[in-house]
Design an enzyme around this catalytic site. Structure first.
Site, PDB file in Angstrom:
ATOM      1  N   SER A  90     -19.589  -5.921 -23.580  1.00  0.00           N
ATOM      2  CA  SER A  90     -20.287  -4.643 -23.417  1.00  0.00           C
ATOM      3  C   SER A  90     -21.095  -4.209 -24.635  1.00  0.00           C
ATOM      4  CB  SER A  90     -19.290  -3.554 -23.039  1.00  0.00           C
ATOM      5  OG  SER A  90     -18.234  -3.515 -23.963  1.00  0.00           O
ATOM      6  N   LYS A 125     -21.107   1.632 -13.503  1.00  0.00           N
ATOM      7  CA  LYS A 125     -22.360   1.117 -14.068  1.00  0.00           C
ATOM      8  C   LYS A 125     -23.380   0.973 -12.922  1.00  0.00           C
ATOM      9  CE  LYS A 125     -19.263  -0.323 -17.468  1.00  0.00           C
ATOM     10  NZ  LYS A 125     -18.893   0.887 -18.128  1.00  0.00           N
ATOM     11  N   HIS A 164     -20.327  -5.386 -16.444  1.00  0.00           N
ATOM     12  CA  HIS A 164     -21.755  -5.337 -16.792  1.00  0.00           C
ATOM     13  C   HIS A 164     -22.557  -6.467 -16.156  1.00  0.00           C
ATOM     14  CE1 HIS A 164     -21.158  -2.193 -19.843  1.00  0.00           C
ATOM     15  NE2 HIS A 164     -19.985  -2.781 -20.001  1.00  0.00           N
TER      16      HIS A 164
HETATM   17  C1  LIG Z   1     -16.265  -4.636 -19.770  1.00  0.00           C
HETATM   18  C2  LIG Z   1     -15.692  -3.349 -19.255  1.00  0.00           C
HETATM   19  N1  LIG Z   1     -14.553  -3.387 -18.539  1.00  0.00           N
HETATM   20  C3  LIG Z   1     -14.002  -2.263 -18.062  1.00  0.00           C
HETATM   21  C4  LIG Z   1     -14.564  -1.026 -18.275  1.00  0.00           C
HETATM   22  C5  LIG Z   1     -13.882   0.203 -17.777  1.00  0.00           C
HETATM   23  O1  LIG Z   1     -14.580   0.736 -16.723  1.00  0.00           O
HETATM   24  P1  LIG Z   1     -14.642   2.293 -16.403  1.00  0.00           P
HETATM   25  O2  LIG Z   1     -15.414   2.958 -17.500  1.00  0.00           O
HETATM   26  O3  LIG Z   1     -15.350   2.306 -15.119  1.00  0.00           O
HETATM   27  O4  LIG Z   1     -13.245   2.792 -16.332  1.00  0.00           O
HETATM   28  C6  LIG Z   1     -15.766  -0.954 -18.973  1.00  0.00           C
HETATM   29  C7  LIG Z   1     -16.476   0.328 -19.184  1.00  0.00           C
HETATM   30  O5  LIG Z   1     -16.356   1.021 -20.113  1.00  0.00           O
HETATM   31  C8  LIG Z   1     -16.335  -2.141 -19.504  1.00  0.00           C
HETATM   32  O6  LIG Z   1     -17.444  -2.097 -20.242  1.00  0.00           O
END
Ligand SMILES: Cc1ncc(COP(=O)(O)O)c(C=O)c1O
Length: 399
Positions: free
Chosen positions: A187, A246, A215
């Site tokens: 990310s 996202k 992502h």
């Molecule tokens: C790679 C990754 N996994 C999981 C999450 C967690 O998702 P959420 O923000 O929808 O709870 C995120 C987001 O922040 C992320 O970037």
């Protein structure tokens, strides 16, 4: 020592605020996609994960409103007991089909999805093998497993370093249960996992693969089917995980895989069983977003055009931009205070990006993380590039 002493002693955020440089928790007052209202002004949003621009799409908003009219604002219970709606099941079926798996399961956030899948899967004699740069939600899931079964269950390998992965996994018993967990797209850097090599290692050492494609879905692969599809390895990844925060314009997450695996997690995951289900408008928004993603693949093309335009534009200006093929464009600044200063000057000039410092990135790699949407127009992108040029020159970061 009182429990709260560390809280009373924590002053770093106040110091940065006093300098007028604090970049976090900045409120948005109105959201029009590429343009938002912040600080009483219109700002170009170049730091959102709303990749396909669907959170403000009238069709998605309308679907959410209609769901509230039909089902109310919340489910008031977990999926397990009283919180399953017909649209939860419909969405699970559609997501499984979208990523080419037998079955899918929704969770209330993406964060919970990772915890909720890893914890029930890892038992006493199993191993979870995790990239050191994996998302915090994976880290938390693996730490719970470590807390339950002891430190041996958790094995970490250097970021996207397949040689190191092979080195650590080859030391584990061949017949033990093993789960390699990795982000598809990391990310902060926008790096894509070396999936072909990871698959080879997993097969050789008898390990299963869980791919967090927060992502990658809606961004990479045919019609946005994600990182596994991007490499033509859909059938080699055992569990695909995605978030709705996202590209899917909502909140929540899912895993998809073989039906017995999903059924097992469904009946053993505390994060699923003891937490209320996704609300009706959230589910309806994802259903509509998925319909639009399938019907309008040109959005994905535009998204890549937008990110590439800015990536190239900033590189041409002399910024240290990390290479990539995703909507994430990281500009390395390399110092906390300079990152905050740069962030503030961009903000004052009408551009919002994300300031990322350690521990989210290693020392020396502090960066401004830009991320783009399919709905950015050329005028927005040009404005971002021009503003970077102006601020970069003022701070003597570029000539
Ligand atoms: C790679 C990754 N996994 C999981 C999450 C967690 O998702 P959420 O923000 O929808 O709870 C995120 C987001 O922040 C992320 O970037």
């Amino acid at each position: 020592m009182d429990l709260f002493d560390k809280c009373y002693a924590f002053k770093r955020h106040e110091e940065v605020k006093a300098m007028g440089l604090y970049p976090y928790f900045q409120p948005i007052y109105e959201n029009y996609g590429p343009i938002v209202k912040m600080d009483g002004r219109e700002i170009v949003m170049a730091g959102s994960n709303n990749y396909l621009g669907l959170t403000t799409d009238p069709r998605v908003k309308e679907a959410a409103i209609e769901a509230i009219k039909k089902y109310g604002t919340g489910c008031s219970g977990s999926r397990y007991l009283n919180g399953t709606l017909d649209i939860h099941i419909k969405l699970e079926e559609q997501l499984a089909e979208f990523v080419g798996k037998e079955s899918a399961l929704l969770f209330s956030t993406g964060f919970q999805t990772n915890q909720g899948a890893i914890v029930p899967l890892i038992g006493k004699d199993d191993y979870v093998i995790s990239d050191k740069d994996n998302h915090a939600s994976i880290v938390q899931g693996t730490l719970i497993s470590k807390g339950l079964w002891g430190s041996d269950v958790l094995v970490r390998y250097r970021h996207n370093d397949m040689q190191h992965l092979e080195e650590v996994i080859s030391k584990l018993p061949l017949d033990a249960g093993k789960l390699i967990v990795t982000d598809g797209v990391f990310s902060m850097s926008g790096n894509i996992v070396n999936l072909p090599e990871l698959v080879r290692i997993a097969r050789k050492y008898n390990a299963r693969i869980m791919l967090d494609d927060a992502h990658g879905l809606g961004v990479l692969g045919k019609g946005g089917r994600g990182t596994a599809n991007h490499f033509g390895l859909d059938d080699q990844v055992d569990i695909i995980m995605g978030t709705f925060s996202k590209s899917f314009a909502s909140l929540g997450g899912f895993i998809a895989g073989e039906k017995p695996v999903i059924d097992y997690i469904k009946h053993h995951s505390p994060a699923l069983i003891f937490s209320a289900s996704m609300t009706p408008p959230q589910v309806a928004a994802v259903l509509k977003a998925l319909e639009i993603i399938k019907a309008e693949p040109e959005r994905i093309e535009r998204l890549h055009y937008n990110a590439n335009k800015v990536r190239q534009g900033l590189k041409n200006l002399g910024f240290n931009v990390l290479d990539g093929q995703t909507p994430i464009v990281p500009v390395v600044i390399g110092d906390d205070l300079l990152t905050f200063k740069f962030w503030r000057m961009l903000f004052d000039n009408g551009v919002f990006v994300n300031a990322v410092i350690s521990p989210a990135v290693p020392q020396g790699m502090q960066l401004l993380r830009l991320s783009f949407m399919a709905t950015h127009e050329d005028k927005h992108l040009d404005f971002v590039i021009e503003t970077f040029e102006k601020v970069g020159k003022e701070l003597a970061l570029i000539d």
